[in-house]
Write a protein that holds these residues in place. Structure first.
Motif, PDB file in Angstrom:
ATOM      1  N   LEU A   1      -2.421  -1.780  -8.503  1.00 16.91           N
ATOM      2  CA  LEU A   1      -3.765  -2.035  -7.984  1.00 16.91           C
ATOM      3  C   LEU A   1      -4.154  -0.818  -7.156  1.00 16.91           C
ATOM      4  CD1 LEU A   1      -5.940  -4.232  -8.050  1.00 16.91           C
ATOM      5  CD2 LEU A   1      -5.036  -5.097  -5.896  1.00 16.91           C
ATOM      6  N   GLY A   2      -4.997   0.030  -7.752  1.00 18.67           N
ATOM      7  CA  GLY A   2      -5.285   1.310  -7.124  1.00 18.67           C
ATOM      8  C   GLY A   2      -4.007   2.126  -7.080  1.00 18.67           C
ATOM      9  N   SER A   3      -3.657   2.633  -5.921  1.00 15.06           N
ATOM     10  CA  SER A   3      -2.405   3.367  -5.763  1.00 15.06           C
ATOM     11  C   SER A   3      -1.309   2.490  -5.178  1.00 15.06           C
ATOM     12  CB  SER A   3      -2.624   4.580  -4.844  1.00 15.06           C
ATOM     13  OG  SER A   3      -3.088   4.144  -3.564  1.00 15.06           O
ATOM     14  N   GLY A   4      -1.572   1.145  -5.123  1.00 13.52           N
ATOM     15  CA  GLY A   4      -0.604   0.220  -4.558  1.00 13.52           C
ATOM     16  C   GLY A   4      -0.034  -0.723  -5.604  1.00 13.52           C
ATOM     17  N   ILE A   5       0.719  -1.701  -5.112  1.00 12.65           N
ATOM     18  CA  ILE A   5       1.419  -2.641  -5.992  1.00 12.65           C
ATOM     19  C   ILE A   5       1.092  -4.064  -5.571  1.00 12.65           C
ATOM     20  CG2 ILE A   5       3.680  -3.406  -6.823  1.00 12.65           C
ATOM     21  CD1 ILE A   5       4.785  -0.653  -6.022  1.00 12.65           C
TER      22      ILE A   5
ATOM     23  N   LYS B   1       0.897  -4.521   3.072  1.00 15.40           N
ATOM     24  CA  LYS B   1      -0.413  -4.411   3.709  1.00 15.40           C
ATOM     25  C   LYS B   1      -1.078  -5.782   3.876  1.00 15.40           C
ATOM     26  CE  LYS B   1      -4.228  -2.226   5.062  1.00 15.40           C
ATOM     27  NZ  LYS B   1      -4.307  -1.450   6.316  1.00 15.40           N
ATOM     28  N   HIS B   2      -1.004  -6.615   2.817  1.00 14.21           N
ATOM     29  CA  HIS B   2      -1.675  -7.924   2.866  1.00 14.21           C
ATOM     30  C   HIS B   2      -0.793  -8.987   2.221  1.00 14.21           C
ATOM     31  CE1 HIS B   2      -5.427  -6.099   4.146  1.00 14.21           C
ATOM     32  NE2 HIS B   2      -5.429  -5.308   3.085  1.00 14.21           N
TER      33      HIS B   2
ATOM     34  N   GLU C   1       0.845  -1.203   0.000  1.00 20.17           N
ATOM     35  CA  GLU C   1       0.000   0.000   0.000  1.00 20.17           C
ATOM     36  C   GLU C   1       0.877   1.248   0.000  1.00 20.17           C
ATOM     37  OE1 GLU C   1      -3.933   1.046   2.455  1.00 20.17           O
ATOM     38  OE2 GLU C   1      -2.100   1.068   3.669  1.00 20.17           O
ATOM     39  N   SER C   2       0.454   2.254  -0.746  1.00 16.05           N
ATOM     40  CA  SER C   2       1.181   3.524  -0.776  1.00 16.05           C
ATOM     41  C   SER C   2       0.950   4.267   0.540  1.00 16.05           C
ATOM     42  CB  SER C   2       0.702   4.381  -1.954  1.00 16.05           C
ATOM     43  OG  SER C   2       1.250   5.671  -1.884  1.00 16.05           O
ATOM     44  N   SER C   3       2.031   4.773   1.114  1.00 19.63           N
ATOM     45  CA  SER C   3       1.915   5.505   2.384  1.00 19.63           C
ATOM     46  C   SER C   3       1.883   7.017   2.160  1.00 19.63           C
ATOM     47  CB  SER C   3       3.088   5.148   3.300  1.00 19.63           C
ATOM     48  OG  SER C   3       4.321   5.456   2.670  1.00 19.63           O
ATOM     49  N   GLY C   4       1.764   7.431   0.951  1.00 18.33           N
ATOM     50  CA  GLY C   4       1.697   8.857   0.634  1.00 18.33           C
ATOM     51  C   GLY C   4       1.143   9.038  -0.763  1.00 18.33           C
ATOM     52  N   ALA C   5       1.160  10.271  -1.244  1.00 18.16           N
ATOM     53  CA  ALA C   5       0.652  10.559  -2.586  1.00 18.16           C
ATOM     54  C   ALA C   5       1.623  10.016  -3.631  1.00 18.16           C
ATOM     55  CB  ALA C   5       0.469  12.062  -2.765  1.00 18.16           C
TER      56      ALA C   5
END
Length: 645
Positions: free
Chosen positions: A398-402, A424-425, A374-378
């Motif tokens: 995937l969204g703003s994550g990888i 994150k998961h 998950e992205s922790s910032g912009a």
């Protein structure tokens, strides 16, 4: 007619040779079932010695292979010590060829005149025409013999009551009768029949596939295949049925079909009926290949069966329903004659188990989990997607994550210029593919597609690292043997446990260089595997190892249809195994990296299946003969019209 005997199996050729030679020399020759022949396919035993016949069906292999075979069998022939030895072959022989074979066979052959080639066999067939008629496999495509046999049968049947085939008699106008002048049909005759205008035998396979499916939908279907093609005697009755019962006409549209004069005759009648009925959609073309425009229906929109018969059927059923063609959904009847006709050309089954080779590579190992960071910032989405595309291992935004198989350290090192991402998961991979993820709001199909794409990228990286030639096809990326990996004409050894063979992956044919390759398609059903789809790429042979690349996709398509049309299953399968040898020469597995510590492991040998039955198909060529057969090196040039047809 001169035959090349290619339509006969080895067993059929032996029987033909025995009948012809036995008639010519006035002796009855014993014949034997398929199996080791001990240099003998036919025999006549008498007190003064044995007459031995041997048949060699080597038309495709050629004279050199035949000569080598006879030299190898010389010892076996001499052990027989025959009074007379006769060799029959489907190879065309010159006097010099016969002399060379006589030397190879040795003293058992009393005279070169006892060697009969293709020309000698054709001369005997002209002399003994009853033997020609008795061997149906020989004259299946001979118009002269076929017309003679069928005309005789029809002439005999026409005098019998009810000689009109039942499938046709049911469609004739009520007042029509056999042996009398046809009277005008009753005006109450119902137009409830879909007529297929086709050519025989080229369209029989498609007709036998399509007709039962239309009948299952409640339509009544007629095609001339149900009359068993008895010459031209039924043309008038077929035309009457077309005139009085047809609700719609389906015209198989491709060049070879439209060139048939009977098809042209049926089209003329159908056009006349379309004008009389004032139905501009009376004729529906079914496009099965390139075809010229037909006068009167040149602007008609055809149902496309080229892309796929299933898709074409769906479009055709929709069109018939929109045009309100009569059908009986509650009383759908499939004529059993379709299946009866299909079985006549079916390959007989043998109650012997058979091992079947596939083009599937089993996935034997895969990571346990897939990770989401998950992205922790912009983050800038465009920069993120660009960074993922350039990452050494397959990943997906995937969204703003990888979504990735990499660990935290690898993600930090690769994406620090884009942003900060934390784990994150960790989701079990099998669960992700089969159910998706509610945490990530990813549905099952989307999850499966994401993993398929990542597995493909791992395959691409593996092939690129080995120097394969990459080519983008319309439905997938193919990788081909390069000049650096396989020289033109080089045979790549493959096979284990006594089945060592070799196949070419690159060769020159008709002033072009062909390169074999594959497209790999990951799949999770019925078990995890990669399916390999064979590809062939061409370049112009300019004397260099790689040749000049061809960008014209239509030209590439024509070359595949021309040069590859003679390759048989053994050749295709041998090339696939040789290709796998290039990918994994010293290992039984292929490892596709998903991260520094995670990978997929594929078996480097295709999966084998076992069938409880096998087929009685002839096996004319030895395995290694496949690579030297002329069809491998390219058949004679075909015209542009033939290539487009």
């Amino acid at each position: 007619m001169n035959y090349d005997f290619s339509s006969l199996s080895p067993t059929d050729f032996e029987r033909l040779a025995s009948d012809l030679v036995g008639r010519e020399i006035g002796l009855r020759l014993e014949t034997f079932p398929a199996g080791p022949d001990d240099a003998m396919d036919g025999r006549h035993v008498s007190a003064d010695g044995t007459v031995v016949l041997q048949a060699k069906h080597y038309a495709r292999s050629g004279f050199s292979k035949l000569k080598s075979k006879m030299s190898a069998e010389r010892a076996s022939i001499e052990l027989l010590d025959p009074k007379r030895y006769i060799l029959v072959t489907s190879v065309a022989l010159t006097p010099g060829n016969k002399s060379a074979l006589a030397l190879a066979i040795g003293p058992a052959l009393k005279t070169p005149g006892d060697i009969l080639g293709a020309d000698d066999l054709n001369a005997l067939l002209r002399k003994y025409q009853d033997i020609e008629v008795a061997h149906q496999g020989l004259w299946a495509h001979s118009t002269g013999v076929l017309e003679s046999v069928i005309t005789g049968a029809v002439a005999k049947a026409i005098t019998q009551v009810g000689s009109v085939p039942p499938a046709l008699a049911r469609l004739l106008p009520p007042a029509a009768s056999v042996g009398e002048e046809t009277q005008p049909a009753s005006p109450k005759a119902e137009r409830d029949v879909i007529f297929l205008i086709k050519s025989s035998p080229v369209d029989d396979e498609f007709t036998l596939w399509l007709a039962p499916k239309l009948e299952a939908e409640g339509y009544r279907v007629f095609a001339d295949i149900l009359t068993l093609q008895p010459g031209d005697r039924w043309r008038r009755e077929i035309n009457l049925a077309l005139q009085y019962r047809a609700a719609k006409v389906l015209l198989i549209s491709r060049e070879i079909t439209l060139a048939d004069p009977h098809v042209q005759e049926d089209i003329d009648i159908a056009l006349e009926m379309a004008r009389e009925l004032k139905d501009g959609r009376f004729i529906i073309p079914l496009r099965l290949g390139p075809a010229r425009k037909v006068k009167g229906i040149g602007d008609a929109v055809a149902v496309d069966f080229v892309r796929g018969w299933g898709d074409g059927l769906t479009s055709l059923l929709a069109a018939l329903q929109r045009q309100k063609v009569p059908r009986k959904l509650d009383d759908a009847i499939i004529d059993p004659n379709w299946e009866t006709f299909r079985r006549r050309g079916a390959v007989p089954l043998v109650r012997e188990p058979e091992r079947l080779r596939s083009n599937w590579l089993r996935i034997v190992e895969a990571p346990d989990v897939i990770r989401f960071f998950e992205s922790s910032g912009a983050t800038d989405q465009r920069f993120l997607e660009k960074a993922i595309a350039g990452f050494a291992y397959p990943s997906a935004p995937l969204g703003s994550g990888i979504l990735s198989f990499a660990d935290q350290a690898e993600i930090d090192a690769a994406f620090q210029s884009v942003g900060r991402f934390r784990l994150k998961h960790e989701i079990p991979l099998l669960e992700f593919i089969e159910k998706g993820s509610s945490k990530l709001e990813v549905e099952r199909q989307v999850a499966s597609n994401l993993i398929v794409t990542m597995f493909k990228r791992a395959w691409y990286s593996f092939c690129r690292a080995r120097g394969l030639v990459e080519y983008e096809y319309s439905n997938g990326t193919g990788f081909h043997a390069s000049a650096a990996l396989a020289a033109t004409g080089q045979r790549i050894p493959w096979g284990r446990q006594g089945e060592r063979r070799s196949s070419a992956l690159r060769n020159s044919a008709k002033k072009h260089i062909w390169e074999y390759g594959v497209t790999a398609l990951p799949s999770f059903w019925p078990f995890w595997h990669f399916k390999l789809k064979s590809r062939v790429l061409f370049s112009v042979d300019n004397g260099t190892p790689a040749g000049v690349a061809i960008d014209d996709k239509k030209k590439l398509h024509r070359l595949r249809r021309s040069i590859c049309s003679g390759w048989r299953n053994k050749q295709w399968y041998g090339r696939m195994l040789a290709f796998l040898e290039l990918l994994s020469p010293d290992s039984a597995y292929i490892r596709l990296e998903l991260s520094a510590a995670q990978s997929i492991l594929l078996e480097a040998s295709p999966i084998l299946f076992s069938s409880p039955v096998s087929t009685a198909l002839p096996d004319v060529l030895d395995p290694d003969d496949e690579e030297t057969d002329l069809s491998t090196l390219g058949r004679p040039e075909r015209s542009e019209e033939e290539l487009e047809g």
